[in-house]
Scaffold this motif. Structure first.
Motif, mmCIF file in Angstrom:
data_model
loop_
_atom_site.group_PDB
_atom_site.id
_atom_site.type_symbol
_atom_site.label_atom_id
_atom_site.label_comp_id
_atom_site.label_asym_id
_atom_site.label_seq_id
_atom_site.Cartn_x
_atom_site.Cartn_y
_atom_site.Cartn_z
ATOM 1 N N GLY A 17 -7.233 26.211 -35.588
ATOM 2 C CA GLY A 17 -6.055 25.742 -36.301
ATOM 3 C C GLY A 17 -6.203 24.280 -36.677
ATOM 4 O O GLY A 17 -5.862 23.865 -37.791
ATOM 5 N N ALA A 18 -6.741 23.496 -35.735
ATOM 6 C CA ALA A 18 -6.985 22.079 -36.009
ATOM 7 C C ALA A 18 -8.045 21.908 -37.086
ATOM 8 O O ALA A 18 -7.931 21.028 -37.958
ATOM 9 C CB ALA A 18 -7.416 21.372 -34.723
ATOM 10 N N THR A 19 -9.074 22.755 -37.044
ATOM 11 C CA THR A 19 -10.137 22.679 -38.045
ATOM 12 C C THR A 19 -9.601 22.973 -39.435
ATOM 13 O O THR A 19 -9.917 22.270 -40.406
ATOM 14 C CB THR A 19 -11.260 23.671 -37.707
ATOM 15 N N VAL A 20 -8.783 24.015 -39.528
ATOM 16 C CA VAL A 20 -8.190 24.371 -40.824
ATOM 17 C C VAL A 20 -7.319 23.230 -41.339
ATOM 18 O O VAL A 20 -7.384 22.856 -42.511
ATOM 19 C CB VAL A 20 -7.360 25.664 -40.697
ATOM 20 N N ALA A 21 -6.521 22.667 -40.428
ATOM 21 C CA ALA A 21 -5.641 21.566 -40.833
ATOM 22 C C ALA A 21 -6.444 20.344 -41.274
ATOM 23 O O ALA A 21 -6.149 19.736 -42.312
ATOM 24 C CB ALA A 21 -4.718 21.193 -39.676
ATOM 25 N N ASN A 22 -7.466 19.991 -40.494
ATOM 26 C CA ASN A 22 -8.268 18.806 -40.827
ATOM 27 C C ASN A 22 -9.063 19.010 -42.110
ATOM 28 O O ASN A 22 -9.216 18.082 -42.913
ATOM 29 C CB ASN A 22 -9.204 18.469 -39.667
ATOM 30 N N PHE A 23 -9.582 20.230 -42.290
ATOM 31 C CA PHE A 23 -10.339 20.453 -43.513
ATOM 32 C C PHE A 23 -9.408 20.521 -44.718
ATOM 33 O O PHE A 23 -9.759 20.064 -45.807
ATOM 34 C CB PHE A 23 -11.176 21.722 -43.417
ATOM 35 N N SER A 24 -8.230 21.091 -44.514
ATOM 36 C CA SER A 24 -7.238 21.085 -45.596
ATOM 37 C C SER A 24 -6.890 19.655 -45.973
ATOM 38 O O SER A 24 -6.744 19.322 -47.152
ATOM 39 C CB SER A 24 -5.975 21.837 -45.158
ATOM 40 N N LEU A 25 -6.778 18.810 -44.949
ATOM 41 C CA LEU A 25 -6.525 17.395 -45.206
ATOM 42 C C LEU A 25 -7.667 16.783 -45.995
ATOM 43 O O LEU A 25 -7.443 15.993 -46.925
ATOM 44 C CB LEU A 25 -6.338 16.659 -43.880
ATOM 45 N N SER A 26 -8.912 17.150 -45.634
ATOM 46 C CA SER A 26 -10.069 16.632 -46.364
ATOM 47 C C SER A 26 -10.031 17.039 -47.828
ATOM 48 O O SER A 26 -10.346 16.243 -48.718
ATOM 49 C CB SER A 26 -11.358 17.144 -45.703
ATOM 50 N N VAL A 27 -9.632 18.277 -48.070
ATOM 51 C CA VAL A 27 -9.529 18.767 -49.447
ATOM 52 C C VAL A 27 -8.448 18.005 -50.213
ATOM 53 O O VAL A 27 -8.628 17.610 -51.369
ATOM 54 C CB VAL A 27 -9.226 20.281 -49.455
ATOM 55 N N ILE A 28 -7.307 17.778 -49.560
ATOM 56 C CA ILE A 28 -6.206 17.042 -50.209
ATOM 57 C C ILE A 28 -6.618 15.597 -50.491
ATOM 58 O O ILE A 28 -6.390 15.080 -51.586
ATOM 59 C CB ILE A 28 -4.949 17.073 -49.313
ATOM 60 N N LEU A 29 -7.242 14.960 -49.479
ATOM 61 C CA LEU A 29 -7.650 13.563 -49.660
ATOM 62 C C LEU A 29 -8.735 13.422 -50.722
ATOM 63 O O LEU A 29 -8.840 12.381 -51.373
ATOM 64 C CB LEU A 29 -8.142 12.988 -48.329
ATOM 65 N N ALA A 30 -9.559 14.471 -50.884
ATOM 66 C CA ALA A 30 -10.594 14.427 -51.919
ATOM 67 C C ALA A 30 -9.982 14.313 -53.304
ATOM 68 O O ALA A 30 -10.632 13.853 -54.247
ATOM 69 C CB ALA A 30 -11.472 15.678 -51.837
ATOM 70 N N ARG A 31 -8.720 14.733 -53.431
ATOM 71 C CA ARG A 31 -8.026 14.656 -54.718
ATOM 72 C C ARG A 31 -7.130 13.424 -54.823
ATOM 73 O O ARG A 31 -6.688 13.071 -55.902
ATOM 74 C CB ARG A 31 -7.211 15.931 -54.933
ATOM 75 N N LEU A 32 -6.843 12.795 -53.689
ATOM 76 C CA LEU A 32 -6.019 11.580 -53.698
ATOM 77 C C LEU A 32 -6.865 10.311 -53.645
ATOM 78 O O LEU A 32 -6.406 9.242 -54.050
ATOM 79 C CB LEU A 32 -5.049 11.594 -52.511
ATOM 80 N N LEU A 33 -8.089 10.443 -53.107
ATOM 81 C CA LEU A 33 -8.978 9.293 -52.975
ATOM 82 C C LEU A 33 -10.207 9.481 -53.853
ATOM 83 O O LEU A 33 -10.565 10.601 -54.219
ATOM 84 C CB LEU A 33 -9.405 9.122 -51.508
ATOM 85 N N THR A 34 -10.877 8.402 -54.165
ATOM 86 C CA THR A 34 -12.081 8.447 -54.986
ATOM 87 C C THR A 34 -13.323 8.539 -54.103
ATOM 88 O O THR A 34 -13.265 8.238 -52.900
ATOM 89 C CB THR A 34 -12.192 7.179 -55.852
ATOM 90 N N PRO A 35 -14.471 8.959 -54.671
ATOM 91 C CA PRO A 35 -15.713 8.939 -53.893
ATOM 92 C C PRO A 35 -16.014 7.565 -53.300
ATOM 93 O O PRO A 35 -16.554 7.461 -52.196
ATOM 94 C CB PRO A 35 -16.776 9.348 -54.927
ATOM 95 N N GLU A 36 -15.646 6.513 -54.022
ATOM 96 C CA GLU A 36 -15.884 5.165 -53.504
ATOM 97 C C GLU A 36 -15.014 4.883 -52.276
ATOM 98 O O GLU A 36 -15.474 4.286 -51.298
ATOM 99 C CB GLU A 36 -15.601 4.119 -54.585
ATOM 100 N N ASP A 37 -13.753 5.336 -52.296
ATOM 101 C CA ASP A 37 -12.878 5.165 -51.132
ATOM 102 C C ASP A 37 -13.473 5.856 -49.913
ATOM 103 O O ASP A 37 -13.523 5.284 -48.820
ATOM 104 C CB ASP A 37 -11.486 5.761 -51.413
#
Length: 486
Positions: A17-37
């Motif tokens: 459950g934590a893995t799904v949540a953290n990876f979902s967060l990674s997916v969301i942040l990939a769209r809110l942050l830039t590769p440089e960030d």
């Protein structure tokens, strides 16, 4: 045994459950942050990851692996941990500008300062967490894990959405450390002393020195891509490489928390009871490898679809390096239990030898092979991991009596399952859904892979086959009961 299965099952469910949540967060942040960030934070985080080795000083592992732990042991552990952690915090904070100069990126220093502050609060949660883990208090640690995941998830999204950029994960990390530490104290079953001590510190630091040596090399190995790519290439290259790493690590991440939670206390109990360590290591390693390695083969087949679906087209530069990362990761999984096994018998420093060899080879190969492309760097990482196999085999034979032939026999079924499922996935991608959308391509191929894996396990009968049949029978029983109720 049933009690242990239930604890493993609970830890697996919660950690997933934590893995799904953290990876979902990674997916969301990939769209809110830039590769440089992402690259800036990664370059900053590697220093902190390395510093964590010295911060802990092996205290967590010492508490978990000891046969008996009393109040004085806890006070001494707290004293050692406060001294080491606060020293590291001060060093990190006041030397942050040096890291900025190293990468020629001023923003790195700002991230390091915030991450350094977290070291001030970490010791207060580490000791109760170690004690709960030692006693396999899965329900209590699971509750804390849920609190931690929710805290980090919400904090990260709010910070990213409000424009904190590369500082997003740094502030979220600090908030999470404070909240999680308080939660571990709340759920602790052992009275926690507030007055530290250094009485008997020699025994802890002796073990800690060996643990630090091994953990330092392991941390350097993890930091190597960020350091070398950050120096030889650009922050964007670091970002692309890290996204590929995070994707490849998914199969292992699903089980990492469960493995880390149970490996050391379980192996320590076997050692104290004079049980067969070789058999336990071989069986447990087979359980892990026969799941993770076929999954990595599947990710090699579906590399482009995975990256584009999870992170979007802006991360397509991460695709080509994935097969090499999968190869290196698969080799590493085969020996995943060797370091905790050495820790359990009080010889953590032994694992440093093969790790140092592998690290040295990777550095040498990266310097020779790197031509500016991520693929050349990935090849260097994978080949270095492969060359280190003989050293790890020697350690298994010398310290646990796990000979090369026995190790090879135990892994034959893993190789067959991996090859068979990989062929099924490739055939399906080539002939069944070559023009399907990303979602349906992954769905169809993923289902086909799971069916092929199940058939292979039932047919070839690796050690996990017993557990798979048990799980299948339980699942069928639940479905029959629900069907009859309706």
């Amino acid at each position: 045994m049933n009690s242990l299965r239930k604890k493993i099952g609970l830890q697996f469910l919660v950690s997933n459950g934590a893995t799904v949540a953290n990876f979902s967060l990674s997916v969301i942040l990939a769209r809110l942050l830039t590769p440089e960030d992402v690259g800036i934070f990664s370059m900053s985080a590697i220093l902190v990851t390395f510093a964590h080795v010295f911060r802990d000083f092996g205290v967590f592992s010492y508490i978990v692996k000891e046969k008996e732990v009393n109040l004085q042991t806890i006070r001494t552990a707290l004293g050692v941990l406060l001294l080491s952690s606060w020293s590291v915090a001060a060093i990190l904070y006041f030397s942050s500008y040096l890291w900025s100069d190293f990468f020629k990126t001023p923003e790195v220093g700002d991230v390091v300062k915030v991450l350094a502050i977290g070291f001030v609060f970490i010791p207060f949660g580490s000791i109760p967490f170690a004690l709960l883990t030692r006693n396999l208090e899965v329900k209590r640690t699971s509750k804390v894990m849920a609190i931690s995941v929710v805290t980090y998830f919400i904090a990260s999204i709010v910070l990213a959405y409000t424009g904190h950029g590369h500082m997003t994960m740094a502030w979220a990390n600090l908030i999470n450390i404070i909240v999680t530490g308080a939660a571990y104290h709340w759920y602790s079953t052992t009275p926690m002393p507030w007055i530290p001590s250094l009485k008997g510190w020699q025994r802890i630091t002796h073990f800690g020195t060996g643990s630090i040596t091994t953990s330092t090399i392991a941390a350097l190995d993890m930091a190597l891509p960020d350091v070398m790519l950050g120096k030889m290439s650009t922050p964007s290259a670091v970002g692309y490489f890290n996204k590929a790493v995070s994707a490849v690590a998914l199969p292992y991440t699903v089980f990492k928390s469960t493995i880390d939670y149970f490996a050391l206390p379980y192996l320590s109990r076997l050692h104290h009871a004079n049980e067969d360590m070789a058999g336990a290591i071989q069986q447990a390693s087979s359980y892990i490898s026969v799941i993770i390695i076929p999954a990595m083969v599947w990710m090699t087949v579906m590399d482009r679809e995975i990256i584009l679906f999870l992170f979007g087209p802006q991360w397509e530069g991460s695709v080509n390096v994935m097969p090499w990362l999968c190869l290196g990761g698969a080799v590493a999984v085969l020996f995943r239990l060797t370091p905790p096994a050495l820790m359990s018998i009080g010889k953590p420093y032994v694992a440093a030898v093969p790790l140092l060899l592998i690290l040295s080879i990777k550095i040498a190969l990266a310097l020779v092979l790197f031509d500016g492309s991520l693929v050349s760097f990935g090849i260097a990482m994978a080949v270095g991991q492969i060359i280190g196999i003989p050293a790890l085999l020697f350690i298994n034979r010398h310290y646990f009596g796990l000979g090369v032939r026995r190790w090879l026999r135990g892994n034959v079924s893993i190789l067959i399952v991996s090859a068979a499922t990989g062929c099924v996935s490739w055939l399906m991608k080539t002939y069944v859904h070559p023009n399907a959308s990303l979602f349906f391509s992954l769905l169809i191929n993923g289902v086909g892979f799971l069916v092929a894996w199940y058939v292979c396990v039932i047919t070839i009968k690796p050690p996990i086959e017993v557990e798979v049949r048990r799980f299948s029978a339980s699942a069928r029983g639940i479905l029959r009961r629900r069907w009859s109720d309706t």
